[in-house]
Design a protein around this motif. Structure first.
Motif, mmCIF file in Angstrom:
data_model
loop_
_atom_site.group_PDB
_atom_site.id
_atom_site.type_symbol
_atom_site.label_atom_id
_atom_site.label_comp_id
_atom_site.label_asym_id
_atom_site.label_seq_id
_atom_site.Cartn_x
_atom_site.Cartn_y
_atom_site.Cartn_z
ATOM 1 N N ALA A 1 34.790 40.104 46.791
ATOM 2 C CA ALA A 1 34.717 39.024 45.856
ATOM 3 C C ALA A 1 33.872 39.540 44.543
ATOM 4 O O ALA A 1 34.865 38.811 43.419
ATOM 5 C CB ALA A 1 33.927 38.221 46.518
ATOM 6 N N ILE A 2 33.075 40.214 44.672
ATOM 7 C CA ILE A 2 32.116 40.707 43.239
ATOM 8 C C ILE A 2 33.556 41.652 42.563
ATOM 9 O O ILE A 2 33.366 40.709 40.786
ATOM 10 C CB ILE A 2 31.270 41.306 43.616
ATOM 11 C CG1 ILE A 2 30.332 40.689 44.095
ATOM 12 C CG2 ILE A 2 31.255 42.113 41.347
ATOM 13 C CD1 ILE A 2 28.733 41.637 44.667
ATOM 14 N N GLU A 3 34.101 41.860 43.046
ATOM 15 C CA GLU A 3 34.973 43.167 42.581
ATOM 16 C C GLU A 3 35.745 42.046 41.527
ATOM 17 O O GLU A 3 36.370 42.080 40.556
ATOM 18 C CB GLU A 3 35.705 44.229 43.466
ATOM 19 C CG GLU A 3 35.132 45.170 43.351
ATOM 20 C CD GLU A 3 35.334 46.283 44.571
ATOM 21 O OE1 GLU A 3 36.427 46.287 44.810
ATOM 22 O OE2 GLU A 3 34.457 46.670 44.521
ATOM 23 N N ASP B 1 38.834 36.588 38.500
ATOM 24 C CA ASP B 1 39.589 36.743 39.312
ATOM 25 C C ASP B 1 38.703 35.786 40.314
ATOM 26 O O ASP B 1 37.891 36.556 41.487
ATOM 27 C CB ASP B 1 40.424 36.679 39.738
ATOM 28 C CG ASP B 1 41.486 36.203 41.481
ATOM 29 O OD1 ASP B 1 41.059 35.282 41.598
ATOM 30 O OD2 ASP B 1 42.324 36.905 41.858
ATOM 31 N N ALA B 2 38.479 34.472 40.306
ATOM 32 C CA ALA B 2 37.093 33.837 41.018
ATOM 33 C C ALA B 2 37.540 33.236 42.726
ATOM 34 O O ALA B 2 37.249 32.610 43.196
ATOM 35 C CB ALA B 2 36.170 32.550 40.823
ATOM 36 N N SER B 3 39.065 33.795 42.933
ATOM 37 C CA SER B 3 39.229 32.639 44.066
ATOM 38 C C SER B 3 38.737 33.621 45.445
ATOM 39 O O SER B 3 38.756 33.084 46.356
ATOM 40 C CB SER B 3 40.793 33.386 44.195
ATOM 41 O OG SER B 3 41.228 34.679 44.163
ATOM 42 N N GLU B 4 38.089 34.380 45.207
ATOM 43 C CA GLU B 4 37.983 35.292 46.572
ATOM 44 C C GLU B 4 36.520 34.239 46.830
ATOM 45 O O GLU B 4 35.889 34.139 48.055
ATOM 46 C CB GLU B 4 37.706 36.707 46.846
ATOM 47 C CG GLU B 4 36.847 37.249 47.415
ATOM 48 C CD GLU B 4 38.291 36.868 49.388
ATOM 49 O OE1 GLU B 4 37.762 36.922 50.695
ATOM 50 O OE2 GLU B 4 39.229 36.990 49.514
ATOM 51 N N VAL B 5 36.185 34.275 45.724
ATOM 52 C CA VAL B 5 34.134 33.478 45.508
ATOM 53 C C VAL B 5 34.976 32.314 45.881
ATOM 54 O O VAL B 5 33.876 31.957 47.238
ATOM 55 C CB VAL B 5 34.105 34.000 44.156
ATOM 56 C CG1 VAL B 5 32.417 33.012 44.215
ATOM 57 C CG2 VAL B 5 33.361 34.880 43.800
#
Length: 502
Positions: free
Chosen positions: A453-455, A461-465
């Motif tokens: 999520a950080i990468e 791109d904040a989609s994984e956050v």
């Protein structure tokens, strides 16, 4: 691009009733920090649960006045930003002045339901207490704190909360150049043990009394009528800390930096730095690679919590109502001696629940300790083992586990004792499974998940956050569409290093 409706924006701003008790304390307790630039600020994520609890429209965080107030210190009606001063024992060494070097308290609000929450931004620029640092936080640490705050709350662990995550084009210089970020976080109180240490050890006795009076009125109002309110407050802090650390140990959580300035008077998990949830169970696990001596190793957390409580007691004991100092010291010692029994009782209760045991029996601790010893010897994944424990009732699944262990005979011996213990419960297997799955999470914020999520967030791109936030909000649910997020960590995850640098 849509233009915000100024009427609706004003309504969103005024939903909160600002009461700002901390700002009413004298200037010796805090400073009014100056605004600091935060270019190209954007709200990357917000917590639906906390926005609802605060009575705040989530969309308001992405536009002014909230966006500007949280990121570069522009005016927000009702807010009174402050940075507080405190001291602390850092890795056992006393530092006489620390303080909010990169955190700024916007103020305290009363929600529509009558709750009170302090709102604080972390990473919003330097203050008088920054000690020459830039007052910034990097995306790396901010994503981790944002996600784990809400994950811990979903796990039922007392914690500060995250309201929003903000990003910027501002470069921050650490071991490498990293993008800056800010977390808007909330707590009923941000008072730390270190606040009391600052006024006590620097000889500001009158100010310390003001702080004690404030803490009683703000954090422990129910104790103001006690025969000895200060002793009662210490007793309450001991009890809350024991419960909190028992939660940590039961879920396999390692804080990493249990300095006294990172200990909450309200018994909350605070200041997430190099934290980690254990993968393979290791009682001596050290999540902070700068902690070379292992002071804050996983199995040391209960002892360190008590050590920190002793430091807090040293600041409070002279304000006890006892007739003599000697009597007050003896009373404080008696209260502190209660920490380990309280912690042990709380931890055993949680571990019994993890094993599906509802009735307390004398041999339970020996059964639990033997299991943990076996898990440590074999390097069994802590979270997955307890989640899959009900499945081991099936012979073929149990046989597969035994085939993967080096000492299958020792495991079989424990399993036989466990089955005999379950037989004394009388709970139907399906009811026991449901009860166990309600306390043994399937999804935790493993380091490799946070790293992915950080990468992406560093690349804009904040989609994984947002995806992780959604998954971790329901840690005990099966969520079959996200099954891969409960897998064992990949081999490369062992190379992730965590430190205090952020």
């Amino acid at each position: 691009m849509s233009v915000p409706d100024p009427v609706n924006a004003a309504a969103s701003e005024s939903q909160l009733e600002w009461i700002n008790h901390f700002a009413r304390l004298p200037e010796a307790f805090h400073e009014s920090p100056a605004p600091a630039p935060f270019p190209d600020a954007t709200c990357l994520a917000s917590s639906p649960a906390m926005c609802e609890r605060l009575g705040l429209e989530a969309a308001a965080l992405g536009r002014d006045p909230w966006l500007g107030a949280c990121t570069h210190g522009s005016e927000l009606a009702g807010a009174e930003p402050r940075a507080s001063v405190y001291a602390g024992h850092q890795f056992g060494v006393f530092v006489p002045q620390l303080g909010d070097g990169r955190a700024k308290l916007l103020g305290e609000v009363r929600t529509p339901t009558g709750e009170t929450w302090e709102l604080q931004v972390k990473g919003a620029g330097p203050t008088r207490f920054s000690r020459g640092a830039d007052g910034r936080a990097v995306m790396r640490s901010s994503v981790r704190e944002y996600l784990v705050s809400e994950a811990m709350a979903a796990l039922g662990v007392p914690t500060t909360r995250a309201v929003a995550l903000f990003g910027s084009s501002l470069p921050v210089y650490r071991e490498r150049v990293e993008p800056a970020a800010i977390v808007l976080r909330a707590a009923p109180s941000f008072l730390r043990f270190g606040h009391f240490e600052y006024f006590h050890y620097n000889g500001y006795s009158a100010r310390l009394q003001e702080l004690i009076d404030y803490a009683l009125a703000h954090d422990y109002p129910e104790l103001q009528g006690a025969d000895d309110p200060v002793a009662a407050m210490l007793e309450a802090v001991i009890a809350r800390t024991a419960e909190m650390v028992a939660d940590w140990q039961a879920i396999g959580f390692c804080h990493g930096v249990m300095n006294t300035d990172n200990m909450s008077l309200a018994g909350l998990t605070i200041d997430y730095g190099p934290f980690a949830f254990m993968d393979a169970f290791d009682p001596g696990y050290i999540c902070n690679h700068t902690d070379q001596g292992g002071r804050y190793a996983f199995d040391q957390q209960p002892q360190i919590a008590q050590w920190n409580l002793i430091r807090l007691a040293e600041t409070l004991v002279i304000h006890f109502a006892d007739a003599t100092r000697e009597a007050a010291i003896e009373r404080a010692k008696a209260l502190l001696q209660g920490f380990q029994p309280q912690y042990r009782q709380a931890w055993l209760a949680r571990m019994r629940a993890k094993l599906g045991l509802q009735v307390e029996q004398e041999d339970d601790e020996a059964l639990i300790q033997e299991l943990l010893a076996r898990m440590a010897a074999e390097g069994v994944d802590y979270t997955r083992f307890f989640r899959q424990l009900p499945d081991l009732e099936q012979a073929e699944i149990r046989a597969q586990l035994e085939s993967e262990l080096e000492d299958g005979a020792a495991w079989q011996a424990w399993w036989s004792r466990y089955q005999a213990r379950l037989a004394r419960e009388g709970l139907p297997p399906e009811e026991r499974r449901a009860a166990m799955n309600a306390v043994n999470p399937k999804y935790i914020l493993r380091n490799h998940l946070a790293q992915a999520a950080i990468e992406q967030a560093e690349a804009g791109d904040a989609s994984e956050v947002l995806r992780l936030q959604q998954i971790l909000a329901r840690p005990f649910a099966e969520q079959p569409e996200y099954e891969a997020y409960a897998d064992l960590p990949p081999e490369w995850a062992s190379g992730i290093q965590l430190s205090c640098s952020s």
